[in-house]
Scaffold this active site. Structure first.
Site, PDB file in Angstrom:
ATOM      1  N   SER A 138       0.869  -1.126  -0.041  1.00 52.51           N
ATOM      2  CA  SER A 138      -0.031   0.018  -0.056  1.00 52.51           C
ATOM      3  C   SER A 138       1.042   1.082   0.072  1.00 52.51           C
ATOM      4  O   SER A 138       2.188   1.042   0.245  1.00 52.51           O
ATOM      5  CB  SER A 138      -0.824   0.136   1.338  1.00 52.51           C
ATOM      6  OG  SER A 138      -1.342   1.044   1.483  1.00 52.51           O
ATOM      7  N   TYR A 151      -1.646   0.103  11.112  1.00 53.36           N
ATOM      8  CA  TYR A 151      -1.610  -0.247   9.976  1.00 53.36           C
ATOM      9  C   TYR A 151      -0.202   0.250   8.908  1.00 53.36           C
ATOM     10  O   TYR A 151       0.269  -0.861   8.431  1.00 53.36           O
ATOM     11  CB  TYR A 151      -3.036   0.568   8.906  1.00 53.36           C
ATOM     12  CG  TYR A 151      -2.893  -0.155   7.716  1.00 53.36           C
ATOM     13  CD1 TYR A 151      -3.387  -1.427   7.509  1.00 53.36           C
ATOM     14  CD2 TYR A 151      -2.771   0.986   6.499  1.00 53.36           C
ATOM     15  CE1 TYR A 151      -3.600  -1.947   5.933  1.00 53.36           C
ATOM     16  CE2 TYR A 151      -3.129   0.275   5.285  1.00 53.36           C
ATOM     17  CZ  TYR A 151      -3.449  -1.151   4.960  1.00 53.36           C
ATOM     18  OH  TYR A 151      -3.617  -1.445   3.757  1.00 53.36           O
TER      19      TYR A 151
HETATM   20  N1  LIG Z   1      -8.768  -1.244  -0.465  1.00 57.36           N
HETATM   21  C1  LIG Z   1      -7.744  -0.280  -0.233  1.00 57.36           C
HETATM   22  O1  LIG Z   1      -8.048   0.986  -0.021  1.00 57.36           O
HETATM   23  C2  LIG Z   1      -6.211  -0.739  -0.069  1.00 57.36           C
HETATM   24  C3  LIG Z   1      -5.238   0.138  -0.475  1.00 57.36           C
HETATM   25  C4  LIG Z   1      -3.988  -0.319  -0.324  1.00 57.36           C
HETATM   26  C5  LIG Z   1      -3.760  -1.546  -0.186  1.00 57.36           C
HETATM   27  N2  LIG Z   1      -4.863  -2.513   0.211  1.00 57.36           N
HETATM   28  C6  LIG Z   1      -4.264  -3.899   0.790  1.00 57.36           C
HETATM   29  O2  LIG Z   1      -4.986  -4.590  -0.455  1.00 57.36           O
HETATM   30  C7  LIG Z   1      -5.096  -5.916   0.203  1.00 57.36           C
HETATM   31  C8  LIG Z   1      -6.714  -6.450  -0.271  1.00 57.36           C
HETATM   32  O3  LIG Z   1      -7.552  -5.822   0.338  1.00 57.36           O
HETATM   33  P1  LIG Z   1      -8.989  -5.190  -0.130  1.00 57.36           P
HETATM   34  O4  LIG Z   1      -8.974  -3.753  -0.356  1.00 57.36           O
HETATM   35  O5  LIG Z   1      -9.238  -6.200  -1.371  1.00 57.36           O
HETATM   36  O6  LIG Z   1      -9.845  -5.650   0.970  1.00 57.36           O
HETATM   37  P2  LIG Z   1     -10.848  -6.971   1.249  1.00 57.36           P
HETATM   38  O7  LIG Z   1     -11.799  -7.034   0.022  1.00 57.36           O
HETATM   39  O8  LIG Z   1     -11.228  -6.864   2.691  1.00 57.36           O
HETATM   40  O9  LIG Z   1      -9.747  -8.241   1.038  1.00 57.36           O
HETATM   41  C9  LIG Z   1      -9.000  -8.653   2.027  1.00 57.36           C
HETATM   42  C10 LIG Z   1      -9.128 -10.335   2.088  1.00 57.36           C
HETATM   43  O10 LIG Z   1      -8.204 -10.871   2.827  1.00 57.36           O
HETATM   44  C11 LIG Z   1      -8.889 -11.920   3.534  1.00 57.36           C
HETATM   45  N3  LIG Z   1      -8.309 -12.277   4.755  1.00 57.36           N
HETATM   46  C12 LIG Z   1      -8.377 -11.285   5.786  1.00 57.36           C
HETATM   47  N4  LIG Z   1      -7.569 -12.088   6.902  1.00 57.36           N
HETATM   48  C13 LIG Z   1      -7.274 -13.165   6.664  1.00 57.36           C
HETATM   49  C14 LIG Z   1      -6.597 -14.297   6.940  1.00 57.36           C
HETATM   50  N5  LIG Z   1      -6.362 -14.129   8.369  1.00 57.36           N
HETATM   51  N6  LIG Z   1      -6.320 -15.492   6.353  1.00 57.36           N
HETATM   52  C15 LIG Z   1      -6.830 -15.482   4.915  1.00 57.36           C
HETATM   53  N7  LIG Z   1      -7.493 -14.667   4.477  1.00 57.36           N
HETATM   54  C16 LIG Z   1      -7.872 -13.546   5.101  1.00 57.36           C
HETATM   55  C17 LIG Z   1     -10.381 -11.595   3.701  1.00 57.36           C
HETATM   56  O11 LIG Z   1     -11.273 -12.831   3.335  1.00 57.36           O
HETATM   57  P3  LIG Z   1     -11.719 -13.748   4.818  1.00 57.36           P
HETATM   58  O12 LIG Z   1     -12.031 -12.411   5.721  1.00 57.36           O
HETATM   59  O13 LIG Z   1     -12.904 -14.266   4.410  1.00 57.36           O
HETATM   60  O14 LIG Z   1     -10.673 -14.422   5.252  1.00 57.36           O
HETATM   61  C18 LIG Z   1     -10.637 -10.993   2.333  1.00 57.36           C
HETATM   62  O15 LIG Z   1     -10.933 -11.627   1.204  1.00 57.36           O
HETATM   63  C19 LIG Z   1      -4.809  -5.859   1.550  1.00 57.36           C
HETATM   64  O16 LIG Z   1      -3.523  -6.312   1.801  1.00 57.36           O
HETATM   65  C20 LIG Z   1      -5.014  -4.196   2.098  1.00 57.36           C
HETATM   66  O17 LIG Z   1      -4.209  -3.862   3.099  1.00 57.36           O
HETATM   67  C21 LIG Z   1      -5.975  -1.980   0.208  1.00 57.36           C
END
Ligand SMILES: NC(=O)c1ccc[n+]([C@@H]2O[C@H](COP(=O)([O-])OP(=O)(O)OC[C@H]3O[C@@H](n4cnc5c(N)ncnc54)[C@H](OP(=O)(O)O)[C@@H]3O)[C@@H](O)[C@H]2O)c1
Length: 225
Positions: A138, A151
């Site tokens: 990120s 974070y």
């Molecule tokens: N959205 C943003 O603005 C943003 C910006 C920069 C970076 N990111 C990064 O992008 C990545 C993906 O995030 P996203 O935005 O796509 O959010 P998201 O839709 O909430 O995806 C996160 C996924 O991680 C899984 N997860 C969480 N804890 C877990 C665990 N202990 N074991 C296995 N799976 C787990 C969740 O599924 P379950 O809960 O079913 O396990 C979920 O499918 C993250 O690393 C986040 O920090 C996001």
């Protein structure tokens, strides 16, 4: 060229992970990993049927034993091209408002949840003689932000981890990549009011397409700086 090779994506049941799975599914089998089976099953159903497989495995990436068992079972049956460590979580509040549980959750999911799958894949990639690891970080891994202290700490850690592996694995045939992107409109923000206007965020599909285009074994991919 990509015949029957598999890409493993943690957190593949939603958001960026699912969007990345759709991109890589153009050329690879994909295996989605997450904790919630209903979500993974639903995600698998949304893929267009091709000669490339879409499978899922239920696994908590903070549990090293589970991670090792699941990765071993995938590597037994498939040639794995790439592991994408995408699972992550964020709780955005002033430092004094975060509970111990919140802090542990971010540290364990974002840091251990990247280190454990990478370690498990490494020994299996070594047997294969090649492999790639992509760590979704990120812009929070590039600079500090208000109400994002823990974070950011977790994402800075993954940046240090990945930068070190770029040096440690040089010449090994195993390629680590750190990916830095800004906000995306995903379920990540469903329980949070940290972002006031989600319509200003990029779509995960657009970010996934840019990552896929830039994935050429380089050590860093910047979508936003
Ligand atoms: N959205 C943003 O603005 C943003 C910006 C920069 C970076 N990111 C990064 O992008 C990545 C993906 O995030 P996203 O935005 O796509 O959010 P998201 O839709 O909430 O995806 C996160 C996924 O991680 C899984 N997860 C969480 N804890 C877990 C665990 N202990 N074991 C296995 N799976 C787990 C969740 O599924 P379950 O809960 O079913 O396990 C979920 O499918 C993250 O690393 C986040 O920090 C996001």
């Amino acid at each position: 060229m990509f015949l029957n090779k598999t890409v493993i994506i943690t957190g593949g049941g939603s958001g960026l992970g699912l969007a990345l799975a759709r991109q890589y599914h153009k050329n690879f089998n994909v295996c989605l990993i997450g904790r919630t089976e209903t979500k993974l099953k639903q995600a698998v159903k949304t893929f267009t049927k091709t000669d490339k497989k879409v499978t899922y495995k239920v696994c908590d990436v903070t549990n090293e034993e589970q991670v090792l068992n699941v990765l071993q079972s995938i590597f037994t049956n498939e040639q794995v091209h790439l592991l994408i460590n995408n699972a992550g979580t964020g709780i955005f509040q002033p430092l004094e408002s975060l509970s111990e549980k919140d802090i542990k959750c971010m540290i364990e999911t974002n840091i251990y949840g990247t280190i454990y799958p990478t370690r498990a894949a490494l020994q299996l990639f070594k047997k294969q003689g090649y492999g790639k690891v992509m760590n979704i970080i990120s812009t929070a891994g590039l600079r500090g932000k208000v109400n994002e202290s823990v974070y950011c700490a977790s994402k800075f850690a993954v940046r240090g981890f990945t930068e070190s592996l770029v040096k440690e694995w040089e010449g090994s045939g195993i390629y680590p990549t750190a990916v830095y992107m800004g906000g995306m409109d995903t379920p990540f923000w469903d329980e949070s009011d940290h972002i006031k206007d989600r319509s200003r965020l990029k779509s995960p599909e657009m970010v996934a397409e840019l990552i896929y285009e830039k994935d050429d074994n380089r050590g860093e991919i910047f979508i936003d700086r």
